[in-house]
Design a protein around this motif. Sequence first.
Motif, short mmCIF file in Angstrom:
data_model
loop_
_atom_site.label_atom_id
_atom_site.label_comp_id
_atom_site.label_asym_id
_atom_site.label_seq_id
_atom_site.Cartn_x
_atom_site.Cartn_y
_atom_site.Cartn_z
N GLU A 1 0.84 -1.20 0.00
CA GLU A 1 0.00 0.00 0.00
C GLU A 1 0.88 1.26 0.00
N GLU A 2 1.97 1.22 0.75
CA GLU A 2 2.88 2.37 0.81
C GLU A 2 3.47 2.67 -0.57
N ALA A 3 3.78 1.61 -1.34
CA ALA A 3 4.34 1.82 -2.68
C ALA A 3 3.35 2.58 -3.56
N ARG A 4 2.06 2.22 -3.43
CA ARG A 4 1.05 2.90 -4.25
C ARG A 4 0.80 4.32 -3.73
N ASP A 5 0.83 4.52 -2.40
CA ASP A 5 0.68 5.87 -1.84
C ASP A 5 1.78 6.79 -2.40
N LEU A 6 3.02 6.31 -2.31
CA LEU A 6 4.15 7.14 -2.75
C LEU A 6 4.08 7.40 -4.25
N PHE A 7 3.71 6.40 -5.02
CA PHE A 7 3.62 6.55 -6.47
C PHE A 7 2.60 7.63 -6.85
N HIS A 8 1.45 7.59 -6.20
CA HIS A 8 0.43 8.59 -6.53
C HIS A 8 0.79 9.96 -5.99
N PHE A 9 1.62 10.01 -4.96
CA PHE A 9 1.98 11.30 -4.37
C PHE A 9 2.90 12.09 -5.30
N ASP A 10 3.96 11.42 -5.79
CA ASP A 10 4.91 12.19 -6.62
C ASP A 10 5.49 11.38 -7.78
N HIS A 11 4.79 10.33 -8.19
CA HIS A 11 5.20 9.49 -9.33
C HIS A 11 6.49 8.72 -9.02
N SER A 12 6.89 8.65 -7.77
CA SER A 12 8.08 7.88 -7.42
C SER A 12 7.78 6.39 -7.50
N ARG A 13 8.70 5.66 -8.12
CA ARG A 13 8.59 4.19 -8.12
C ARG A 13 9.69 3.60 -7.23
N ASP A 14 10.14 4.38 -6.24
CA ASP A 14 11.26 3.92 -5.39
C ASP A 14 10.90 2.69 -4.58
N LEU A 15 9.62 2.46 -4.32
CA LEU A 15 9.22 1.27 -3.55
C LEU A 15 8.75 0.13 -4.46
N VAL A 16 8.94 0.31 -5.76
CA VAL A 16 8.60 -0.75 -6.72
C VAL A 16 9.86 -1.60 -6.92
N VAL A 17 9.92 -2.70 -6.22
CA VAL A 17 11.15 -3.50 -6.18
C VAL A 17 10.86 -4.92 -6.67
N TRP A 18 11.63 -5.32 -7.64
CA TRP A 18 11.43 -6.63 -8.26
C TRP A 18 12.00 -7.75 -7.38
N ARG A 19 11.22 -8.84 -7.29
CA ARG A 19 11.71 -10.08 -6.65
C ARG A 19 11.31 -11.23 -7.58
N GLU A 20 12.27 -12.06 -7.88
CA GLU A 20 12.06 -13.12 -8.87
C GLU A 20 10.89 -14.04 -8.49
N GLU A 21 10.71 -14.28 -7.19
CA GLU A 21 9.66 -15.22 -6.77
C GLU A 21 8.25 -14.69 -7.04
#
Length: 307
Positions: free
Chosen positions: A174-194
Amino acid sequence: MQGSLPQLVDADWGTFDPWRVRAVTHRLAGHGLLEMAPLIELGRRLEAVGRVRTHSSDAYAGTAFNHAPMLYPNGKSAAETLADVAQAKAWTSLLNVQADELYRTLVDEVLDDIRPQIDRVDPGMVYRAGWIFVTSPRTITPFHMDKEHNFILQIEGTKRLYVWEPDDIEVLTEEARDLFHFDHSRDLVVWREEMRARAHVFDLEPGMGAYMPSTSPHLVENGDGPSITASFTYYTDATRRNARLHALHQRMRAWGMAPSPVNARPLLDALAYAGCRCADAVQRAVDGTRGHRRPSDGVQYAHPSIA
Ligand SMILES: [Fe+2]
């Protein structure tokens, strides 16, 4: 089911849910504006106004999407890249093609076609846009999410599309989506292979596609040949409301508060959104007296300078 049935995009419209990923089919393969020659000309026009995004085939699933063009630059022009896409080792996105007089007709053709079925369950289509991706063999679009609802349609070549549901908090918090909508940051969008095991996987060929709701994370792996893909996107009343609430929640986190997830407490969300709309109206009035206007997301077409 009411509303005329689309002629260009087929789906099970009777069960269409704007907040669920689904497969679609379409009849755009072979469309005159989606052949390489006019796309090369479009690439020239868009590059002249800074509306081409490109990176080399060195980008991988976990590359930070916002920074991929800088981390893995493609030194060739858009026209050079598209003319030799099989050898170019590059990913190219022609951005906001609705701002091009010719390609706006394509965006309108597709979105006008599906709009009656969308409006039935998800009214308020605005901020319409089109994006055309021309991709070299075995090239990856890194893991990311976008704000718009998206019909992604395969025109030429093949690709594997991974999409996760827009409320899958195991994949994106939820925090990743909050931050993304706040300022278009994808800093919490982190890839994990699993995470691949949780995805909807679409092996796309010409005539196939998918519907991806706003903030559905996705990853695209191109097949062994060159590929052309077109996305048609928009906001609705519901996406704009969700975006505003997520942005508010990000601000609350900065104030040390711990807001409930968006849509978890409908009455509180309704009150908060009403408050946001009042605050926005006041801000617009203040801006007006100062002679500057912020771009609105309630207009018919997306602003081409905001990609
Ligand atoms: Fe995307």
